[in-house]
Structure formats: structure tokens, C-alpha cells
Design a protein around this motif. Structure first.
Motif, PDB file in Angstrom:
ATOM      1  N   GLY A 143       6.585  -3.307   8.365  1.00  0.00           N
ATOM      2  CA  GLY A 143       7.515  -2.835   7.328  1.00  0.00           C
ATOM      3  C   GLY A 143       6.768  -2.147   6.189  1.00  0.00           C
ATOM      4  N   VAL A 144       5.669  -2.777   5.746  1.00  0.00           N
ATOM      5  CA  VAL A 144       4.881  -2.229   4.634  1.00  0.00           C
ATOM      6  C   VAL A 144       4.258  -0.885   5.056  1.00  0.00           C
ATOM      7  N   ALA A 145       3.727  -0.822   6.282  1.00  0.00           N
ATOM      8  CA  ALA A 145       3.109   0.431   6.755  1.00  0.00           C
ATOM      9  C   ALA A 145       4.155   1.542   6.817  1.00  0.00           C
ATOM     10  N   PHE A 146       5.376   1.203   7.203  1.00  0.00           N
ATOM     11  CA  PHE A 146       6.449   2.202   7.242  1.00  0.00           C
ATOM     12  C   PHE A 146       6.683   2.765   5.835  1.00  0.00           C
ATOM     13  N   LEU A 147       6.788   1.872   4.851  1.00  0.00           N
ATOM     14  CA  LEU A 147       7.002   2.329   3.462  1.00  0.00           C
ATOM     15  C   LEU A 147       5.828   3.195   3.012  1.00  0.00           C
ATOM     16  N   HIS A 148       4.605   2.737   3.266  1.00  0.00           N
ATOM     17  CA  HIS A 148       3.422   3.469   2.814  1.00  0.00           C
ATOM     18  C   HIS A 148       3.339   4.840   3.489  1.00  0.00           C
ATOM     19  N   SER A 211      -0.528   1.560  -6.876  1.00  0.00           N
ATOM     20  CA  SER A 211      -0.578   2.367  -5.660  1.00  0.00           C
ATOM     21  C   SER A 211      -0.084   1.518  -4.497  1.00  0.00           C
ATOM     22  N   THR A 212      -0.144   2.081  -3.296  1.00  0.00           N
ATOM     23  CA  THR A 212       0.255   1.282  -2.131  1.00  0.00           C
ATOM     24  C   THR A 212      -0.675   0.074  -1.965  1.00  0.00           C
ATOM     25  N   ALA A 213      -1.904   0.169  -2.489  1.00  0.00           N
ATOM     26  CA  ALA A 213      -2.837  -0.967  -2.404  1.00  0.00           C
ATOM     27  C   ALA A 213      -2.300  -2.190  -3.152  1.00  0.00           C
ATOM     28  N   THR A 214      -1.414  -1.957  -4.120  1.00  0.00           N
ATOM     29  CA  THR A 214      -0.811  -3.081  -4.859  1.00  0.00           C
ATOM     30  C   THR A 214      -0.055  -3.988  -3.881  1.00  0.00           C
ATOM     31  N   ASP A 215       0.643  -3.386  -2.928  1.00  0.00           N
ATOM     32  CA  ASP A 215       1.350  -4.192  -1.905  1.00  0.00           C
ATOM     33  C   ASP A 215       0.372  -4.982  -1.047  1.00  0.00           C
ATOM     34  N   MET A 216      -0.845  -4.449  -0.877  1.00  0.00           N
ATOM     35  CA  MET A 216      -1.801  -5.143  -0.010  1.00  0.00           C
ATOM     36  C   MET A 216      -2.305  -6.425  -0.693  1.00  0.00           C
ATOM     37  N   TRP A 217      -2.455  -6.387  -2.018  1.00  0.00           N
ATOM     38  CA  TRP A 217      -2.769  -7.621  -2.758  1.00  0.00           C
ATOM     39  C   TRP A 217      -1.669  -8.643  -2.479  1.00  0.00           C
ATOM     40  N   ASN A 218      -0.413  -8.198  -2.621  1.00  0.00           N
ATOM     41  CA  ASN A 218       0.711  -9.117  -2.421  1.00  0.00           C
ATOM     42  C   ASN A 218       0.770  -9.647  -0.990  1.00  0.00           C
ATOM     43  N   THR A 219       0.359  -8.825  -0.033  1.00  0.00           N
ATOM     44  CA  THR A 219       0.337  -9.290   1.357  1.00  0.00           C
ATOM     45  C   THR A 219      -0.716 -10.386   1.510  1.00  0.00           C
ATOM     46  N   GLY A 220      -1.830 -10.247   0.794  1.00  0.00           N
ATOM     47  CA  GLY A 220      -2.871 -11.291   0.810  1.00  0.00           C
ATOM     48  C   GLY A 220      -2.348 -12.591   0.206  1.00  0.00           C
TER      49      GLY A 220
END
Ligand code: ADP
Ligand code: MG
Length: 323
Positions: A143-148, A211-220
Motif C-alpha cells: 500500500g505504501v509503495a503504491f502511494l509513493h 518526504s516519502t521517507a517519513t512513512d518509512m520511519w512510521n513503518t519501522g
């Protein structure tokens, strides 16, 4: 691609082709069951479409909030949901109703509810198993990759916004609450105090570009919570969480990770990185061995084969922060 119509307020779509219904909602639907949840400005209730008998979730949003006209924010949320309609792991928008005071988004009903309770479970049997988590995180990442891929960052990924199609055994993931999602434009640095404080990335608290990296923090953070049922910050009191994050007081000690697999620990470590540019991307995470560890056992060869099959669809609230 970023839609042509982006508002002067950075990162927001201003228009959507999605039709808005001015007829009374109760002409076509009836409420059933109890309230499904509520966030900052929304109340979500279960309802049934009279013509089809199908169950949906009605998310009612007030147009005026704190004395301001926020209809544009709801139009943005609709535009993002419309853009994400082909992604199987993002909730689907079915219909929209508008009155003088509010708008109601009729969404796919996600029967298992959000995963907050599993992430805060005291008893082991209420929590996710170690084999559930990589399967579910893989779906979150799709889902996140689709948004990014569409230049969108969700910016409020947290257990309350991750839903399951069924609770036991855990079904499939649907990401909800795209109201805070923002288009990330390469020529425009986006700074906003956005999201939910205890999950906020360091750049949000430091007012550095989002940035989209902000979502990656949240995924962690999400992965850590699904496995460990606590936040990954070494703070003694809850109200010091923001300080813990902005001082990057993440507990990376071996003891913290001793009860989870080394692959899972490596996955989390690749995301809980202070500098956004050094975090793994959604695509990189999707190739991480942890997501495949349980699929490669000889008895599961078939699952691995289907997981690797490219699928056109797949490849392809919260409070303002105050700390
Ligand atoms: P807000 O923007 O106010 O945070 P959300 O969209 O996050 O609102 O919805 C609030 C809560 O309602 C969610 O945390 C979830 O528990 C529940 N919810 C939201 N959408 C659905 C849905 N489609 N199906 C079932 N429950 C939902
Ligand atoms: Mg929410």
C-alpha cells in the motif's frame, strides 16, 4: 504522477471527479451495529446500502473545524482515495454525501477493525504471532509503495489507521485515513507539523522537510509495535516521547531485539534511522529477506511462488502535533 490540480497549500489536491451526492444519506443507507471508531474530526459508523444489502463504513466529517472551512481538506482526502482505488491494500471509496454541515464518505467496510489492540496487547494470545507480522507488513508496504509511486506520502501510518479484513486469524490489510496524505513535489520543500506525536518521525518534530521517507520511519515504528507491543523509544515517561524521538533516543540495544529474529531486527534497524535519506525505501523493504523467511520452507514453496508473481495492481485523526 502528481495530478495537475495541486492547491496553493502545498501537497493538497484541489479537485476530484468523484461525484458528490446531495440527496439525504438515509434515503439510501441505514445505520446498523455500533460505532466503528472515531478520530480527530470523523465519526465512523457501520451502515447498510438499502438497494444491495451490502455493508459499508460511513465516515462523517465536519466541514467546519475550529472555526475554519475545511471542505477543501475533505475534497483532498476524496481525491487521494480515488487515486488509490486500484490498490488492494488501501480502503476503497464507494460514494460521498454532502449536507450543509458535513460530508460522509461511504467506504469499504473493513470488518476486523484497526490493529491498535493487537499492538497494545498484554496477553500473548491477543497479540500477533511472529509469522503474522511479516505477512501483514508486506501488505502495508504494498500500500505504501503504491502511494509513493504516485508521489504521495501517507504521513499518519499508525496502528489506528491500519485495519484488518478479519481479526482471527488475521485477514488482510487495508490502510485508511488518507486525510493527512500529501503530494511530495520535488521542487517544493514541505514542512508541516502533521501526524500523531508518539509516532512522529524526527524530521517532523525538527521541522525539517517531509518526504516519502517519513512513512518509512512510521513503518519501522509500526513493525516494532506489532512485534514488541511497545514504542521503540527509550523514555521513562510517555510525555517525553517527543524528546526521545527528536534526540533520536531509539533503543537499538541487543536486549531490545533479543526476542525477535535477526531478520526482523535488521528490517526495523533499516527504518529507524534518523536521516530520512538513509532509510530503506518501500521497494527496498519489499525485497528484505524477513518478509520471505516463512515462505521459503519446503512446504511453503507455493506461497513463495505466488508472492513473487507480479500483479498489475500490487506492483504497480489524528491530532496535530504539540510537544
Ligand atoms: P480520522 O481521520 O478521524 O482519524 P479514520 O479514518 O482514521 O478517522 O477513522 C477512525 C477509526 O474508525 C479508525 O481508527 C478505525 O478504527 C475506524 N474505521 C475507519 N474506517 C473504517 C472502515 N472502512 N471500516 C471499519 N472501520 C473503520
Ligand atoms: Mg485515523
Amino acid at each position: 504522477m502528481i495530478p495537475k490540480k495541486i492547491s496553493l497549500r502545498p501537497g493538497l489536491a484541489t479537485e476530484t471527479d468523484f461525484p458528490v451526492n446531495a440527496d439525504p444519506f438515509l434515503d439510501k443507507y441505514k445505520f446498523v451495529g455500533t460505532e466503528l471508531g472515531r478520530g480527530r474530526f470523523a465519526v465512523v459508523k457501520q451502515c447498510v446500502e438499502l438497494s444491495s444489502g451490502r455493508t459499508f463504513a460511513a465516515k462523517r466529517l465536519r466541514k467546519r473545524r475550529r472555526g475554519e472551512d475545511c471542505r477543501a481538506d475533505i475534497i483532498h482526502e476524496m481525491a487521494v482515495l480515488e487515486l488509490a482505488r486500484t490498490c488492494p491494500h488501501i480502503v476503497t471509496l464507494h460514494e460521498v454525501f454532502e449536507t450543509s454541515s458535513d460530508m460522509t464518505l461511504i467506504l469499504e467496510y473493513v470488518a476486523g477493525g484497526d490493529i491498535f489492540e493487537q499492538c497494545a496487547a498484554v496477553e500473548d494470545d491477543e497479540a500477533f504471532s511472529a509469522t503474522d507480522v511479516p505477512r501483514l507488513i508486506r501488505q502495508v508496504l504494498l500500500g505504501v509503495a503504491f502511494l509513493h509511486d504516485h508521489a504521495l506520502a501517507h504521513l499518519d501510518l499508525k496502528p489506528e489507521n491500519i485495519l484488518l479484513t478479519q481479526t482471527r486469524p488475521p485477514g488482510d490489510i487495508r490502510i485508511v485515513d488518507l486525510g493527512l496524505a500529501r503530494f511530495i513535489q520535488p521542487d517544493h520543500r514541505l514542512h508541516e507539523m502533521i501526524g500523531t506525536q508518539q509516532y512522529a518521525a524526527p524530521e517532523i518534530l525538527d521541522f525539517e522537510p517531509i518526504s516519502t521517507a517519513t512513512d518509512m520511519w512510521n513503518t519501522g515504528v509500526l513493525t516494532y509495535m506489532m512485534l514488541k507491543r511497545e514504542l521503540p523509544f527509550a523514555v521513562e515517561e510517555d510525555d517525553k516521547v517527543c524528546l526521545g524521538i527528536s534526540q533520536f533516543n531509539v533503543d537499538h540495544s541487543p536486549e531490545t531485539f533479543e526476542d525477535i529474529s535477526s531478520n526482523a531486527a535488521d528490517f526495523i534497524r533499516s527504518l529507524l534511522v534518523k536521516a530520512p535519506q538513509d532509510r530503506a525505501t518501500a521497494e527496498e523493504c519489499l525485497a528484505h529477506p524477513w518478509l520471505f523467511a516463512d515462505l521459503v520452507s519446503p512446504s511453503n514453496q507455493l506461497i513463495l511462488a505466488s508472492a513473487e508473481q507480479p500483479s498489475g495492481e500490487e506492483t504497480d485523526s489524528s491530532e496535530q502535533i504539540s510537544c
